[in-house]
Design a protein around this motif. Structure first.
Motif, PDB file in Angstrom:
ATOM      1  N   VAL A 181       0.853  -1.185   0.000  1.00 44.05           N
ATOM      2  CA  VAL A 181       0.000   0.000   0.000  1.00 44.05           C
ATOM      3  C   VAL A 181       0.890   1.236   0.000  1.00 44.05           C
ATOM      4  N   ARG A 182       0.693   2.112  -0.986  1.00 41.18           N
ATOM      5  CA  ARG A 182       1.421   3.377  -1.027  1.00 41.18           C
ATOM      6  C   ARG A 182       0.557   4.474  -0.401  1.00 41.18           C
ATOM      7  N   GLY A 183       1.160   5.610  -0.104  1.00 36.15           N
ATOM      8  CA  GLY A 183       0.439   6.686   0.556  1.00 36.15           C
ATOM      9  C   GLY A 183       0.432   7.968  -0.249  1.00 36.15           C
ATOM     10  N   VAL A 184      -0.677   8.707  -0.137  1.00 34.14           N
ATOM     11  CA  VAL A 184      -0.779  10.054  -0.696  1.00 34.14           C
ATOM     12  C   VAL A 184      -1.252  10.974   0.417  1.00 34.14           C
ATOM     13  N   PHE A 185      -0.506  12.054   0.633  1.00 34.81           N
ATOM     14  CA  PHE A 185      -0.855  13.056   1.638  1.00 34.81           C
ATOM     15  C   PHE A 185      -1.408  14.260   0.895  1.00 34.81           C
ATOM     16  N   ALA A 186      -2.706  14.508   1.047  1.00 33.63           N
ATOM     17  CA  ALA A 186      -3.382  15.553   0.272  1.00 33.63           C
ATOM     18  C   ALA A 186      -3.883  16.650   1.201  1.00 33.63           C
ATOM     19  N   THR A 196       8.870  17.440   3.069  1.00 36.28           N
ATOM     20  CA  THR A 196      10.179  16.781   3.110  1.00 36.28           C
ATOM     21  C   THR A 196      10.084  15.433   3.815  1.00 36.28           C
ATOM     22  N   LEU A 197       9.389  15.397   4.954  1.00 32.71           N
ATOM     23  CA  LEU A 197       9.243  14.145   5.701  1.00 32.71           C
ATOM     24  C   LEU A 197       8.464  13.123   4.892  1.00 32.71           C
ATOM     25  N   ALA A 198       7.373  13.563   4.258  1.00 31.18           N
ATOM     26  CA  ALA A 198       6.551  12.647   3.469  1.00 31.18           C
ATOM     27  C   ALA A 198       7.360  12.035   2.331  1.00 31.18           C
ATOM     28  N   GLU A 199       8.068  12.870   1.584  1.00 29.98           N
ATOM     29  CA  GLU A 199       8.841  12.376   0.457  1.00 29.98           C
ATOM     30  C   GLU A 199       9.952  11.440   0.912  1.00 29.98           C
ATOM     31  N   ASP A 200      10.536  11.726   2.076  1.00 36.73           N
ATOM     32  CA  ASP A 200      11.570  10.842   2.623  1.00 36.73           C
ATOM     33  C   ASP A 200      11.013   9.465   2.937  1.00 36.73           C
ATOM     34  N   ARG A 201       9.719   9.406   3.260  1.00 32.51           N
ATOM     35  CA  ARG A 201       9.071   8.124   3.590  1.00 32.51           C
ATOM     36  C   ARG A 201       8.338   7.510   2.399  1.00 32.51           C
ATOM     37  N   GLY A 202       8.559   8.063   1.224  1.00 33.83           N
ATOM     38  CA  GLY A 202       7.954   7.498   0.031  1.00 33.83           C
ATOM     39  C   GLY A 202       6.489   7.828  -0.137  1.00 33.83           C
ATOM     40  N   ILE A 203       6.020   8.876   0.549  1.00 34.58           N
ATOM     41  CA  ILE A 203       4.624   9.303   0.468  1.00 34.58           C
ATOM     42  C   ILE A 203       4.516  10.468  -0.505  1.00 34.58           C
ATOM     43  N   ARG A 204       3.604  10.364  -1.464  1.00 32.31           N
ATOM     44  CA  ARG A 204       3.409  11.440  -2.439  1.00 32.31           C
ATOM     45  C   ARG A 204       2.550  12.544  -1.842  1.00 32.31           C
ATOM     46  N   CYS A 205       2.913  13.780  -2.093  1.00 30.64           N
ATOM     47  CA  CYS A 205       2.135  14.933  -1.626  1.00 30.64           C
ATOM     48  C   CYS A 205       1.307  15.503  -2.769  1.00 30.64           C
ATOM     49  N   LEU A 206       0.094  15.897  -2.456  1.00 32.48           N
ATOM     50  CA  LEU A 206      -0.802  16.466  -3.450  1.00 32.48           C
ATOM     51  C   LEU A 206      -1.483  17.690  -2.853  1.00 32.48           C
ATOM     52  N   THR A 207      -1.311  18.847  -3.495  1.00 38.30           N
ATOM     53  CA  THR A 207      -1.972  20.071  -3.055  1.00 38.30           C
ATOM     54  C   THR A 207      -3.345  20.162  -3.713  1.00 38.30           C
ATOM     55  N   LEU A 208      -4.380  20.324  -2.900  1.00 38.28           N
ATOM     56  CA  LEU A 208      -5.752  20.333  -3.381  1.00 38.28           C
ATOM     57  C   LEU A 208      -6.254  21.759  -3.580  1.00 38.28           C
ATOM     58  N   ASP A 209      -6.958  21.980  -4.666  1.00 40.92           N
ATOM     59  CA  ASP A 209      -7.615  23.263  -4.936  1.00 40.92           C
ATOM     60  C   ASP A 209      -9.087  23.081  -4.596  1.00 40.92           C
ATOM     61  N   TYR A 210      -9.462  23.564  -3.431  1.00 42.95           N
ATOM     62  CA  TYR A 210     -10.834  23.370  -2.936  1.00 42.95           C
ATOM     63  C   TYR A 210     -11.868  23.941  -3.897  1.00 42.95           C
TER      64      TYR A 210
END
Length: 224
Positions: A181-186, A196-210
């Motif tokens: 299971v991979r992770g996405v932090f949105a 930085t912490l998320a990417e170090d742990r292999g978690i993709r970051c996604l910025t949401l436009d509400y």
């Protein structure tokens, strides 16, 4: 929940080894079987812990001590040697109604579930509020290749949100039916330290436009 305040030292034996010298600490034993060791700092984060499924066995140790051995299904052990108990109590908390999120965060989850393709081409929703032993993951999805992806949604993305998703992923990846299971932090905004912490742990970051998710064009002045 059982609360124990005691003078103890702690050893973790498994893929990694760790040692906590003798000190006064709070030991939490929860109804889900988890055991965690806390100091009087670090907010909610324990010094060491064992997540369920795990089993606690209490034995007599050497020289009048107590020895707690917490073992998970992988055979790893959290060994807590208790020298002196200052407090030991148990409390029935009942069924928790769960976290009630603020309107924007709850709406973000709803909108992202409706427009799951925002995560990427070929993504599909498995379910919202996918339950784990320590709480629900906001969204469980599959990517275009059918791989499992856990999505944690925040209004403001901070380090504690990354830590929360990390714990979910640790549990989810123990389930052979859905692992890996991979992770996405949105989030609408993600702090640099969290990214930085998320990417170090292999978690993709996604910025949401509400506003874009709501289908409402921004009223801000634009040159183009």
């Amino acid at each position: 929940m059982r609360l124990v305040i005691a003078s103890c030292h702690v050893d973790y034996v498994g893929r990694l080894t760790a040692h906590l010298p003798k000190a006064r600490r709070l030991l939490l034993v929860k109804s889900d079987g988890s055991v965690s060791v806390h100091a009087d700092d670090r907010a909610y984060k324990p010094l060491n812990w064992m997540s369920p499924p795990c089993w606690l066995v209490e034995n007599d140790g050497d020289e009048g001590t107590q020895l707690w051995v917490v073992t998970n299904k992988a055979g790893e052990e959290l060994r807590i040697t208790i020298h002196e108990v200052e407090h030991d109590s148990s409390h029935e908390l009942g069924i928790d109604p769960g976290l009630i999120k603020d309107g924007v965060e709850a709406h973000l989850q709803e909108l992202l579930a409706e427009h799951v393709e925002t995560l990427g081409a070929g993504y599909s929703l498995v379910r919202r509020e996918y339950m784990t032993a320590i709480g629900p993951v906001d969204l469980m999805c599959r990517d275009a290749d059918g791989a499992s992806v856990a999505v944690e949604i925040k209004r403001r993305g901070e380090i504690d949100g990354v830590e929360q998703l990390t714990r979910y992923l640790e549990l989810l990846n123990r389930d052979p039916l859905i692992a890996p299971v991979r992770g996405v932090f949105a989030a609408q905004q993600i702090k640099p330290q969290a990214k930085t912490l998320a990417e170090d742990r292999g978690i993709r970051c996604l910025t949401l436009d509400y506003e874009a998710l709501r289908g409402i064009e921004s009223t801000e002045f634009r040159l183009f």
